[in-house]
Scaffold this motif. Structure first.
Motif, PDB file in Angstrom:
ATOM      1  N   MET A 156      26.210  32.740  28.320  1.00 53.67           N
ATOM      2  CA  MET A 156      27.138  31.572  28.708  1.00 53.67           C
ATOM      3  C   MET A 156      28.380  32.323  29.286  1.00 53.67           C
ATOM      4  SD  MET A 156      28.340  28.661  25.922  1.00 53.67           S
ATOM      5  CE  MET A 156      30.165  28.074  26.093  1.00 53.67           C
ATOM      6  N   ALA A 157      28.800  31.780  30.404  1.00 59.39           N
ATOM      7  CA  ALA A 157      30.020  32.482  30.955  1.00 59.39           C
ATOM      8  C   ALA A 157      31.354  32.399  30.279  1.00 59.39           C
ATOM      9  CB  ALA A 157      30.013  31.844  32.298  1.00 59.39           C
ATOM     10  N   GLU A 158      31.861  33.173  30.541  1.00 63.19           N
ATOM     11  CA  GLU A 158      33.384  33.271  29.962  1.00 63.19           C
ATOM     12  C   GLU A 158      34.302  32.328  30.700  1.00 63.19           C
ATOM     13  OE1 GLU A 158      34.010  35.259  27.125  1.00 63.19           O
ATOM     14  OE2 GLU A 158      36.056  34.406  27.029  1.00 63.19           O
ATOM     15  N   HIS A 159      34.895  31.495  30.002  1.00 59.10           N
ATOM     16  CA  HIS A 159      35.825  30.484  30.654  1.00 59.10           C
ATOM     17  C   HIS A 159      37.328  30.908  30.476  1.00 59.10           C
ATOM     18  CE1 HIS A 159      32.366  27.242  30.250  1.00 59.10           C
ATOM     19  NE2 HIS A 159      32.133  28.266  31.136  1.00 59.10           N
ATOM     20  N   SER A 160      37.571  32.109  30.815  1.00 54.18           N
ATOM     21  CA  SER A 160      39.096  32.434  30.630  1.00 54.18           C
ATOM     22  C   SER A 160      39.732  31.786  31.843  1.00 54.18           C
ATOM     23  CB  SER A 160      39.213  33.777  30.549  1.00 54.18           C
ATOM     24  OG  SER A 160      38.866  34.349  31.665  1.00 54.18           O
ATOM     25  N   VAL A 161      40.764  31.119  31.418  1.00 53.26           N
ATOM     26  CA  VAL A 161      41.767  30.565  32.753  1.00 53.26           C
ATOM     27  C   VAL A 161      43.115  31.161  32.549  1.00 53.26           C
ATOM     28  CG1 VAL A 161      42.679  28.639  33.490  1.00 53.26           C
ATOM     29  CG2 VAL A 161      40.489  28.472  32.315  1.00 53.26           C
ATOM     30  N   SER A 162      43.254  32.028  33.583  1.00 50.04           N
ATOM     31  CA  SER A 162      44.804  32.826  33.538  1.00 50.04           C
ATOM     32  C   SER A 162      45.620  31.869  34.033  1.00 50.04           C
ATOM     33  CB  SER A 162      44.673  33.885  34.656  1.00 50.04           C
ATOM     34  OG  SER A 162      44.723  33.328  36.076  1.00 50.04           O
ATOM     35  N   ASP A 163      46.970  32.108  34.231  1.00 44.26           N
ATOM     36  CA  ASP A 163      47.966  31.126  34.295  1.00 44.26           C
ATOM     37  C   ASP A 163      48.180  31.305  35.910  1.00 44.26           C
ATOM     38  OD1 ASP A 163      50.825  33.131  33.694  1.00 44.26           O
ATOM     39  OD2 ASP A 163      49.119  33.660  34.826  1.00 44.26           O
ATOM     40  N   GLY A 164      47.404  31.870  36.571  1.00 45.52           N
ATOM     41  CA  GLY A 164      47.769  31.918  38.077  1.00 45.52           C
ATOM     42  C   GLY A 164      48.544  32.735  38.662  1.00 45.52           C
ATOM     43  N   ARG A 165      49.215  33.752  37.904  1.00 45.40           N
ATOM     44  CA  ARG A 165      50.028  34.531  38.414  1.00 45.40           C
ATOM     45  C   ARG A 165      49.287  35.891  38.304  1.00 45.40           C
ATOM     46  NH1 ARG A 165      51.463  30.870  39.852  1.00 45.40           N
ATOM     47  NH2 ARG A 165      53.453  29.835  39.776  1.00 45.40           N
ATOM     48  N   SER A 166      48.002  36.127  37.811  1.00 49.70           N
ATOM     49  CA  SER A 166      47.367  37.404  38.070  1.00 49.70           C
ATOM     50  C   SER A 166      47.007  37.832  39.382  1.00 49.70           C
ATOM     51  CB  SER A 166      45.973  37.123  37.016  1.00 49.70           C
ATOM     52  OG  SER A 166      45.070  36.235  37.815  1.00 49.70           O
ATOM     53  N   ALA A 214      44.548  37.574  41.095  1.00 49.03           N
ATOM     54  CA  ALA A 214      43.270  36.952  41.918  1.00 49.03           C
ATOM     55  C   ALA A 214      43.465  37.124  43.497  1.00 49.03           C
ATOM     56  CB  ALA A 214      42.957  35.672  41.414  1.00 49.03           C
ATOM     57  N   ALA A 215      44.682  36.963  43.940  1.00 46.12           N
ATOM     58  CA  ALA A 215      44.728  36.980  45.169  1.00 46.12           C
ATOM     59  C   ALA A 215      44.361  38.088  46.002  1.00 46.12           C
ATOM     60  CB  ALA A 215      46.104  36.693  45.749  1.00 46.12           C
TER      61      ALA A 215
END
Lengths: 318, 659, 235
Positions: free
Chosen positions: C1-11, C13-14
């Motif tokens: 089962m995959a981890e569904h962590s959702v960041s606040d978008g300021r990490s 990722a870009a």
């Protein structure tokens, strides 16, 4: 990134079972079973039955439509059923499907097939509309599809007068007397002249497959030819006020002999009322004149000769 | 608290609108500032003034003295009362201030707590939330009417309610559902989500938007008040001689429908202008979410169709008050005029209901199939095609009316042709689900329910468009079942899909999936159980809007009535889900619970007053699921001179990296 | 089962997508003031045209009623020759309404072209406001003493219905012009040639409002002529 890249399309196609073929086969089998069943088993029970030529043609029309609709519905059901079974993600796993944005052949084929289907339905519907004289629908004061006058019998002209909340009928070939009963002879074309004295009503002779709105100030003409003896229901099909639901009666298709007996009897019974009525006219203006429900009105312009002036004076029973 | 929909960082209010709106002031006591209560006070005062004026004008008119009913005073009372309501809410301040060239005062903005939901506000998110609550309220009230008159239909001949009560309830139900519910998707979801989806900090005309919201309670109350004065006997279609003849309840129909028409127009102008002009850089028309396309198409139809309804209602009002004769044939008018004007609006109207739900369907399927939207351009063309064609089909409502028989084949063709762009919706759904990774969630279930119901609704629509078949079906329960399948089964299923899907966006809470699943299954089972028999009832000869019917149809009618009760229970489950989620459980959801790529999910909850810190730059379509090396949906650029900032959140990609 | 962590978008990722972020053109790094100023201008342009379309559709419905009832001639009562509103008054009203509307359109064009100052435009708008108010008054006066009753014929109905709509539309036009006039008076310091903040949001809002009013005035001029032709010429 490595583990997550979606598999390349070619690779996926090789690994995938042949979904399209499977869906097609399931659909083909289901349609091959269901369509004849719908047409042959359900079809003869579809309304409005076969009591008149217009009813029979409507029933045929609905049979064809249902038969065409069956494979369409089955295709959608088959597809979505299949998709919901086989195209599922594992529970709780978020994984992406193949990035398919479109498929030219599928899109063009879909548009082509639906358009062709629609054009066929249009052609079929138009033929069915013209073929039995407007399909029993009200054609307004100047009907453009009338029954072919091949038979020697003159059509029976019945004026349907709707008012809140009842129908009355004037037999125009028989002196224009007015009655609350509706009797029609079998196998003789009938012309309904539907009009209203107040608001819009709808004359719906259900088993005859006749429906025409009764508009005040309008002579709405509908044609049919009853072909079976029996009783039919007449209901109001346009909301006309609080007793709309109670506005119904029964009509009867009887043999020619019984009809002429009934006509003579009714004519005598209603003879005393006749002077009280306004002369039969395409429609009436309840606000004017001295008749029982106002004066009759001649339309301003009619393309076809009206039955009204001559037939009122013609002898009874034609 | 978790229901707090907008965050309200102090001092942010001043930058809400560029129109030079000064910063919000907050000096007075909460209760003294304009709010709904003051609106009600204004409504009462306004009604009294209007009523008095109408009496002064028309008390000695012949028809007033003859009938003892003064339509003029009632209509003026309604109209001035509505203005009073708006004035009490503080909406009239702006146009009045403009008269003297003043800078329009900004309504006081951005308070924490629930108070702002009872006020006139310029925040499109608050307006969207207000719309959502209002629409659920209107829907439930309209549904209650339906249950009442279905009770009457338990027996073919004996009566629970009187015939006039029956016909009033039928009219109320139809008008409530067709008129108030026109905004059910464009109101809550359109207003709330379109700016978020196109990357805008605001809508183009927040005042028009708020006005469009606040006209709906006015229309609602005016419509319901009709019950106090005898209701209207015409159903929602208001056919002419009957409507001219009807008693005063008819005026409430006309005025409330007119207010609602204005609401639709203002909402549509704002919606279309926002979509056209406020898209973020990079949000090209080729990247616009399909839901936004659906909103644009809907708004465009509204702008062109609703004015005709407005004109028709106005003419009818003139007939009933000023004694013109538009619809009286003895005086040179014609009932056909109403039928044409009404259906010229009325048929696009049903596409006003269909298109938004198509938009939600096309928006949600890629998320739960985790694939790009299939045939994006074709689907968008389909949405536009439906909109264009919808203006050429209205005469199919007049197939039996006796007008223009020569037009019938043409209208039959256009009506059947519209099934081609409608079918494209299915094309898109089929393609999107092809080899997909479908996740079954409650919103997805509602989408599938929509597809199931709308299929039956659409196929039966082909029967009705066919004139010979329509001769039997017109005005029967078959038609009723058909449009309930498209509207209740399509539109409302789309609405519920939207509610479940975007509830975390609205409130920060995720509706219970378990209760939601119960809601879905009861709803689709009892919906079909209610309306499937009604197809048969119509085929077997029962006209619409009757309170007495053939004895042979009692079994089917009883089945439908009992199913309708159970359908009502299903909606209670929905309400319970809302109560459970918000008031009892109240556990915040994750920021992007559906793992969507949509721009609206990149914003943290609570949504900041201005949605985005800075205007985002959109880099890719919101449907790029599974695309290798997909760029982030959008980036927020740093202030000028610094360069590009971080990408907005991209949960899928992050998982990719984790995995 | 995959981890569904959702960041606040300021990490960070870009960082994984350097190619596309580089693709963001420099001009897209948005000057927000200018961006929303342009957006608001576009929105105003679009909305003013939509409102004209709404008005045109309302009139379209009335014109449809006109020709529909005329073609039906129900009960022979489309129009009786005696049923005519007084022609002289109507011509006067037409002249006043059209010239004042056109005056405003013309003055606005001159203002936009920069040929004359705001004072010149203000005088024209004030004249327009007054004349339009006069026209509305005359229309109401005319309605109150028509030589026929509203329900006398199809023509009479459509005439009364259209006149009332026209009065409403003229009031909207009047309101628009009056508000921009009042705004210009209040902004006179800023708007005058030597005024400061020539590009302020106030000035921009004023310009948009003037443009919208001018568009509507032009529309009303056409409508007035059309209505006149319909009721006095064609009939």
């Amino acid at each position: 990134m490595s583990g997550s890249t979606p598999p390349s399309p070619t690779h996926a196609t090789a690994a995938q079972p042949r979904h399209a073929l499977r869906i097609f086969l399931v659909w083909l089998v289901l349609s091959a079973i269901a369509t004849p069943l719908v047409y042959l088993v359900l079809g003869p029970h579809l309304p409005p039955g076969g009591m008149s030529d217009s009813a029979a043609s409507q029933q045929f029309d609905m049979k064809v439509l249902t038969a065409i609709a069956t494979p369409v519905v089955l295709f959608i059901w088959t597809y979505f059923g299949y998709a919901l079974i086989f195209f599922r993600s594992q529970r709780g796993v978020i994984e992406d499907g193949p990035p398919i944005r479109g498929n030219r052949v599928f899109q063009a084929g879909w548009l082509g097939i639906t358009t062709a289907l629609v054009l066929f339905l249009f052609g079929f519907g138009t033929y069915e509309l013209i073929h039995p004289a407007g399909a029993g629908a009200g054609e307004g004061p100047n009907p453009i599809w009338s029954p072919v006058s091949s038979s020697s019998t003159k059509p029976l002209e019945v004026q349907v007068i709707a008012q809140q909340w009842q129908f009355t009928y004037r037999y125009l070939n028989a002196g224009g007397f007015e009655t609350t009963q509706l009797y029609l002879p079998v196998d003789r074309p009938v012309v309904f002249h539907v009009t209203s004295l107040d608001v819009i009503h709808g004359f719906w002779a259900y088993q005859l497959g006749v429906k025409a709105d009764a508009n005040p100030g309008v002579d709405n003409v509908a044609f049919t030819t009853p072909t079976q003896l029996g009783r039919f229901e007449v209901r109001c099909s346009e909301l006309c006020g609080i007793w709309h639901g109670a506005m119904y009666n029964n009509g009867y298709v009887v043999s020619a002999g019984a009809f002429s007996q009934w006509l003579t009897k009714e004519q005598q019974r209603h003879a005393p009322d006749l002077p009280l009525l306004p002369p039969a006219a395409p429609y009436y203006n309840p606000g004017a004149g001295g008749g029982f429900y106002g004066s009759g009105q001649e339309p301003n312009a009619t393309a076809t000769p009206s039955p009204f002036p001559s037939s009122v004076t013609s002898p009874a029973g034609s | 608290m978790a229901l707090d929909i907008t965050s309200s960082p102090a001092g942010d209010g001043g930058t809400l609108a560029t129109g030079g709106v000064p910063a919000a002031r907050r000096t007075r006591n909460d209760w003294l500032r304009p709010n709904v209560l003051w609106g009600l006070v204004g409504a009462v005062i306004g009604y009294a003034i209007g009523h008095w004026a109408g009496n002064a004008i028309a008390h000695n008119w012949q028809q007033v003295q003859g009938s003892d009913q003064n339509n003029v005073s009632l209509v003026l009372g309604y109209l001035v009362g509505s203005v009073g309501f708006l004035a009490g809410l503080g909406i009239v301040n702006y146009p009045l201030a403009k008269l003297v060239g003043r800078q329009p005062p900004a309504p006081e903005e951005a308070q924490p707590g629930l108070g702002k939901f009872f006020r006139y506000t310029l925040d499109h998110k608050v307006v969207g939330a207000q719309y959502l609550v209002a629409m659920i309220l209107y829907f439930m009230v309209g549904g209650l009417f339906a249950l009442l008159f279905r009770t009457e239909l338990l027996s073919p001949t004996s009566h629970v309610i009187t015939p006039d009560a029956y016909i009033e309830l039928v009219g109320m139900h139809g008008t409530m559902m067709m008129m108030m519910m026109t905004s059910a998707i464009i109101g809550p979801f359109g207003n709330y989500l379109v700016p978020l989806m196109i990357g805008s900090k605001r809508v183009a005309f927040p005042r028009l938007e708020a006005l469009s919201l606040w006209l709906t309670p006015a229309a609602f109350v005016v419509l319901l008040s009709g019950l106090l004065i005898g209701g209207f006997p015409t159903g929602w279609t208001g056919y002419a001689p009957l409507a001219v003849q009807a008693t005063q309840g008819m005026d409430s129909y006309l005025v409330s429908f007119g207010l609602m028409a204005l609401s639709l127009l203002f909402g549509a102008v704002n919606m279309a202008a926002t979509i056209i002009s406020h898209r973020a850089p990079g949000m090209t028309f080729g990247r616009l979410p399909i839901f936004v396309w659906a909103m644009l198409s809907t708004a465009s139809i509204m702008v062109l169709a609703v004015p005709v309804l407005f004109a028709g209602l106005y003419l009818m009002l003139m007939d009933r008050t000023w004694q013109t004769a538009f619809f009286t044939w003895q005086h040179g008018g014609s009932p056909y005029l109403w039928e044409n004007l009404f259906w010229f609006f009325g048929h696009p109207e049903v596409y006003l209901l269909a298109l938004p739900s198509f938009g939600i369907l096309a928006e949600l399927l890629p998320v739960f199939a985790r694939k790009p939207a299939f045939g994006y351009r074709t689907v968008v063309a389909g949405l536009i095609g439906v909109g264009v064609l919808s203006f050429f089909v209205w005469q199919h409502h007049l197939f039996m009316s006796g007008m223009n028989p020569d037009m019938r084949p043409v209208v039959m063709l256009t009506t059947e042709l519209i099934s081609v762009p409608t079918g494209i919706v299915y094309l898109g759904a089929i393609g999107t689900l092809w080899r997909a990774k479908i996740r079954i969630t409650v919103p997805m279930l509602f989408c599938l329910g929509l597809l199931f119901n709308f299929l039956l609704g659409g196929i039966t629509g082909v029967f009705i468009s066919d004139v010979p078949a329509d001769t039997t079906l017109h005005g029967s329960f078959f038609v009723l079942a058909h449009f309930h399948y498209t509207i209740m089964g399509g539109y409302m299923f789309g609405f519920f899909a939207g509610v479940y899907y975007w509830f975390p966006r609205f409130t920060g809470l995720q509706l219970s999936e378990k209760i939601g699943t119960w809601h879905f299954w009861t709803m689709i089972v009892f919906f079909n159980s209610t309306f499937l028999p009604l197809f048969a009832v119509g085929l077997l000869g029962q006209p619409r809007r009757v309170f007495e019917y053939q004895h042979r149809l009692q079994g089917l009618n009883d089945w439908a009535t009992i199913s309708a009760y159970l359908l009502g229970v299903s909606l209670l489950i929905f309400l319970w889900n809302i109560v459970w989620t918000t008031a009892i459980k109240n556990r915040p959801s994750s920021m992007n619970p559906w793992h969507s790529l949509g721009l609206e999910w990149t914003i943290p909850y609570p949504t900041p007053l201005e949605n985005f810190d800075r205007v985002p730059v959109v880099l890719s379509s919101p449907y790029d699921y599974g695309v290798p090396d997909r760029p982030p949906v959008a980036v927020v650029p740093e202030p000028v001179g610094v360069g590009c900032g971080p990408a907005l959140s991209d949960p899928v990609r992050e998982e990719d990296q984790h995995g | 089962m995959a981890e569904h962590s959702v960041s606040d978008g300021r990490s960070g990722a870009a960082a994984a997508t350097p190619t596309s972020v580089q693709d963001v053109p420099v001009h897209a790094v948005v000057d927000e003031q200018a961006f929303y100023a342009r957006a608001q201008a576009n929105a105003s342009w679009a909305a003013s045209r939509m409102f004209v379309a709404i008005g045109a559709t309302v009139y379209g419905a009335l014109v449809f009623s006109y020709f529909y009832l005329r073609s039906l001639d129900s009960n022979g009562l489309w129009h009786q020759p005696s049923q005519h509103p007084p022609i002289l008054l109507s011509v006067v009203m037409l002249g006043l309404g059209v010239t004042s509307s056109l005056l405003f359109v013309w003055a606005t064009r001159r203002l936009r072209a920069g040929r004359r100052g705001v004072l010149d435009w203000g005088v024209a708008s004030a004249i327009t406001t007054g004349v339009l108010a006069l026209t509305v008054g005359l229309s109401i006066w005319q309605l109150s003493r028509l030589p026929f009753a509203p329900g006398d014929s199809g023509y009479a109905s459509v005439f009364v219905g259209t006149e009332v709509v026209t009065i409403g539309m003229l009031l909207i036009e009047l309101y628009q012009i009056e508000t921009v006039l009042a705004r210009s008076i209040r902004l006179r310091g800023v708007l005058s040639p030597g005024g400061d903040a020539a590009d302020s949001s106030e000035v921009m809002a004023f310009r948009l409002a003037v443009d919208a009013a001018s568009l509507f005035a032009g529309f009303m001029a056409i409508v007035l002529v059309g209505v006149f032709v319909l009721f006095y010429w064609v009939s």
